[in-house]
Design a protein around this motif. Structure first.
Motif, PDB file in Angstrom:
ATOM      1  N   ARG A   1      32.291  24.507  37.431  1.00  0.00           N
ATOM      2  CA  ARG A   1      31.533  25.681  37.878  1.00  0.00           C
ATOM      3  C   ARG A   1      31.533  26.760  36.797  1.00  0.00           C
ATOM      4  N   GLN A   2      32.709  26.994  36.184  1.00  0.00           N
ATOM      5  CA  GLN A   2      32.828  28.010  35.133  1.00  0.00           C
ATOM      6  C   GLN A   2      32.001  27.642  33.903  1.00  0.00           C
ATOM      7  N   ILE A   3      31.964  26.350  33.553  1.00  0.00           N
ATOM      8  CA  ILE A   3      31.155  25.904  32.406  1.00  0.00           C
ATOM      9  C   ILE A   3      29.677  26.176  32.679  1.00  0.00           C
ATOM     10  N   ALA A   4      29.219  25.851  33.899  1.00  0.00           N
ATOM     11  CA  ALA A   4      27.811  26.082  34.259  1.00  0.00           C
ATOM     12  C   ALA A   4      27.481  27.573  34.261  1.00  0.00           C
ATOM     13  N   GLU A   5      28.425  28.401  34.707  1.00  0.00           N
ATOM     14  CA  GLU A   5      28.212  29.853  34.707  1.00  0.00           C
ATOM     15  C   GLU A   5      28.090  30.379  33.282  1.00  0.00           C
ATOM     16  N   ARG A   6      28.914  29.855  32.376  1.00  0.00           N
ATOM     17  CA  ARG A   6      28.923  30.356  30.993  1.00  0.00           C
ATOM     18  C   ARG A   6      27.769  29.796  30.171  1.00  0.00           C
ATOM     19  N   PHE A   7      27.447  28.500  30.342  1.00  0.00           N
ATOM     20  CA  PHE A   7      26.473  27.850  29.461  1.00  0.00           C
ATOM     21  C   PHE A   7      25.125  27.566  30.131  1.00  0.00           C
ATOM     22  N   GLY A   8      25.030  27.821  31.437  1.00  0.00           N
ATOM     23  CA  GLY A   8      23.762  27.608  32.136  1.00  0.00           C
ATOM     24  C   GLY A   8      23.695  26.264  32.845  1.00  0.00           C
ATOM     25  N   GLN A   9      22.803  26.171  33.815  1.00  0.00           N
ATOM     26  CA  GLN A   9      22.663  24.963  34.634  1.00  0.00           C
ATOM     27  C   GLN A   9      22.190  23.754  33.827  1.00  0.00           C
ATOM     28  N   ALA A  10      21.660  23.989  32.619  1.00  0.00           N
ATOM     29  CA  ALA A  10      21.178  22.881  31.775  1.00  0.00           C
ATOM     30  C   ALA A  10      22.312  21.952  31.348  1.00  0.00           C
ATOM     31  N   VAL A  11      23.564  22.401  31.469  1.00  0.00           N
ATOM     32  CA  VAL A  11      24.694  21.538  31.090  1.00  0.00           C
ATOM     33  C   VAL A  11      25.100  20.602  32.232  1.00  0.00           C
ATOM     34  N   LEU A  12      24.362  20.689  33.354  1.00  0.00           N
ATOM     35  CA  LEU A  12      24.626  19.796  34.486  1.00  0.00           C
ATOM     36  C   LEU A  12      23.509  18.764  34.598  1.00  0.00           C
ATOM     37  N   LYS A  13      23.884  17.531  34.902  1.00  0.00           N
ATOM     38  CA  LYS A  13      22.888  16.490  35.166  1.00  0.00           C
ATOM     39  C   LYS A  13      22.377  16.668  36.593  1.00  0.00           C
ATOM     40  N   GLU A  14      21.344  15.898  36.943  1.00  0.00           N
ATOM     41  CA  GLU A  14      20.773  15.995  38.292  1.00  0.00           C
ATOM     42  C   GLU A  14      21.785  15.689  39.382  1.00  0.00           C
ATOM     43  N   ASP A  15      22.741  14.795  39.076  1.00  0.00           N
ATOM     44  CA  ASP A  15      23.747  14.428  40.078  1.00  0.00           C
ATOM     45  C   ASP A  15      24.913  15.417  40.143  1.00  0.00           C
ATOM     46  N   GLY A  16      24.834  16.497  39.350  1.00  0.00           N
ATOM     47  CA  GLY A  16      25.868  17.533  39.393  1.00  0.00           C
ATOM     48  C   GLY A  16      27.024  17.318  38.441  1.00  0.00           C
ATOM     49  N   THR A  17      26.994  16.206  37.691  1.00  0.00           N
ATOM     50  CA  THR A  17      28.061  15.965  36.713  1.00  0.00           C
ATOM     51  C   THR A  17      27.743  16.669  35.398  1.00  0.00           C
ATOM     52  N   LEU A  18      28.741  16.782  34.554  1.00  0.00           N
ATOM     53  CA  LEU A  18      28.589  17.469  33.277  1.00  0.00           C
ATOM     54  C   LEU A  18      27.742  16.649  32.316  1.00  0.00           C
ATOM     55  N   ASN A  19      26.766  17.305  31.704  1.00  0.00           N
ATOM     56  CA  ASN A  19      25.956  16.686  30.655  1.00  0.00           C
ATOM     57  C   ASN A  19      26.652  16.970  29.320  1.00  0.00           C
ATOM     58  N   ARG A  20      27.536  16.068  28.936  1.00  0.00           N
ATOM     59  CA  ARG A  20      28.367  16.269  27.745  1.00  0.00           C
ATOM     60  C   ARG A  20      27.535  16.399  26.470  1.00  0.00           C
ATOM     61  N   LYS A  21      26.459  15.624  26.408  1.00  0.00           N
ATOM     62  CA  LYS A  21      25.598  15.663  25.223  1.00  0.00           C
ATOM     63  C   LYS A  21      24.991  17.060  25.060  1.00  0.00           C
ATOM     64  N   ARG A  22      24.459  17.588  26.159  1.00  0.00           N
ATOM     65  CA  ARG A  22      23.832  18.927  26.124  1.00  0.00           C
ATOM     66  C   ARG A  22      24.878  19.994  25.791  1.00  0.00           C
ATOM     67  N   LEU A  23      26.043  19.898  26.406  1.00  0.00           N
ATOM     68  CA  LEU A  23      27.101  20.871  26.132  1.00  0.00           C
ATOM     69  C   LEU A  23      27.515  20.792  24.669  1.00  0.00           C
ATOM     70  N   GLY A  24      27.645  19.568  24.152  1.00  0.00           N
ATOM     71  CA  GLY A  24      28.005  19.369  22.746  1.00  0.00           C
ATOM     72  C   GLY A  24      27.014  20.028  21.805  1.00  0.00           C
ATOM     73  N   GLU A  25      25.733  19.916  22.146  1.00  0.00           N
ATOM     74  CA  GLU A  25      24.693  20.548  21.321  1.00  0.00           C
ATOM     75  C   GLU A  25      24.843  22.066  21.306  1.00  0.00           C
ATOM     76  N   LEU A  26      25.232  22.623  22.448  1.00  0.00           N
ATOM     77  CA  LEU A  26      25.369  24.081  22.553  1.00  0.00           C
ATOM     78  C   LEU A  26      26.576  24.625  21.791  1.00  0.00           C
ATOM     79  N   ILE A  27      27.648  23.839  21.727  1.00  0.00           N
ATOM     80  CA  ILE A  27      28.864  24.362  21.077  1.00  0.00           C
ATOM     81  C   ILE A  27      29.008  23.916  19.628  1.00  0.00           C
ATOM     82  N   PHE A  28      28.242  22.881  19.215  1.00  0.00           N
ATOM     83  CA  PHE A  28      28.379  22.377  17.846  1.00  0.00           C
ATOM     84  C   PHE A  28      28.016  23.474  16.852  1.00  0.00           C
ATOM     85  N   GLY A  29      28.951  23.795  15.970  1.00  0.00           N
ATOM     86  CA  GLY A  29      28.705  24.806  14.943  1.00  0.00           C
ATOM     87  C   GLY A  29      28.757  26.236  15.453  1.00  0.00           C
ATOM     88  N   ASN A  30      29.037  26.424  16.756  1.00  0.00           N
ATOM     89  CA  ASN A  30      29.110  27.771  17.325  1.00  0.00           C
ATOM     90  C   ASN A  30      30.564  28.048  17.727  1.00  0.00           C
TER      91      ASN A  30
END
Length: 198
Positions: A46-75
């Motif tokens: 829940r905290q990850i979705a609040e900080r990084f947005g709903q785009a880091v969640l897949k349709e089934d509500g699980t974490l989209n690791r690939k999307r999250l990785g893209e957001l944090i890579f180099g940041n």
């Protein structure tokens, strides 16, 4: 007996963990715990979705690791925010399991596979630490081969971690994984025999 197992990327830590298990050890895997703390319904997700947005969640509500990785890579700031969310529940779970096995693991060998053992200061909880080691040049070659990346990308990944030579100095015991599988296994057997665990 509780043992902390660590090593650098592409050093063969998982291979050594498998050898310990084959020889009768119970494995507690920090990477598995890290996956569990971000399952649906857990506060960290829940905290990850609040900080990084709903785009880091897949349709089934699980974490989209690939999307999250893209957001944090180099940041750096984003990575620190993510670590601030996930590290406390991971640490709480690992600490709880160490306490459990300390109380209930008599006669058993419990291996805690923790990639960031020294970085996260677990050596105080797991004073018997084993580092899976290979020389840095070999580490670089294995990482390039394993992940299909070039030398520059591999160097970047190595620079993001505590150097393997530093981990080697901090360890109570070192398993050199630069030789054959048989040589590595014999080192694990020797270690367990010295500790009276085999």
């Amino acid at each position: 007996m509780n043992i902390g197992l660590t090593g650098g990327i592409a050093c063969g830590k998982s291979t050594v963990a498998d050898i310990f298990v084959r020889l009768g050890a119970v494995l507690v895997d920090a990477d598995q715990i890290a996956r569990e703390v971000v399952l649906p319904g857990r506060p960290a997700l829940r905290q990850i979705a609040e900080r990084f947005g709903q785009a880091v969640l897949k349709e089934d509500g699980t974490l989209n690791r690939k999307r999250l990785g893209e957001l944090i890579f180099g940041n750096v700031d984003a990575r620190k925010d993510l670590e601030a969310i996930i590290h406390p529940p991971i640490r709480a779970e690992i600490t709880e399991r160490i306490a459990y096995w300390s109380a209930n693991g008599e006669g058993k060998t419990i291996v805690f596979d923790i990639p960031l053992l020294f970085e996260s200061k677990y050596e105080g909880l797991l004073p018997d630490t084993v580092v899976v080691y290979i020389p840095r040049e070999l580490q670089l070659k294995r990482l390039m081969a394993r992940d299909g990346i070039n030398e520059s990308e591999a160097e970047q990944r190595l620079l993001a971690q505590m150097p393997i030579e530093e981990k080697r100095k901090l360890a109570a015991h070192v398993i050199d994984n630069s030789g054959s599988m048989q040589e590595t296994e014999s080192q694990v057997i020797n270690y367990l025999q010295k500790k009276g665990l085999l």
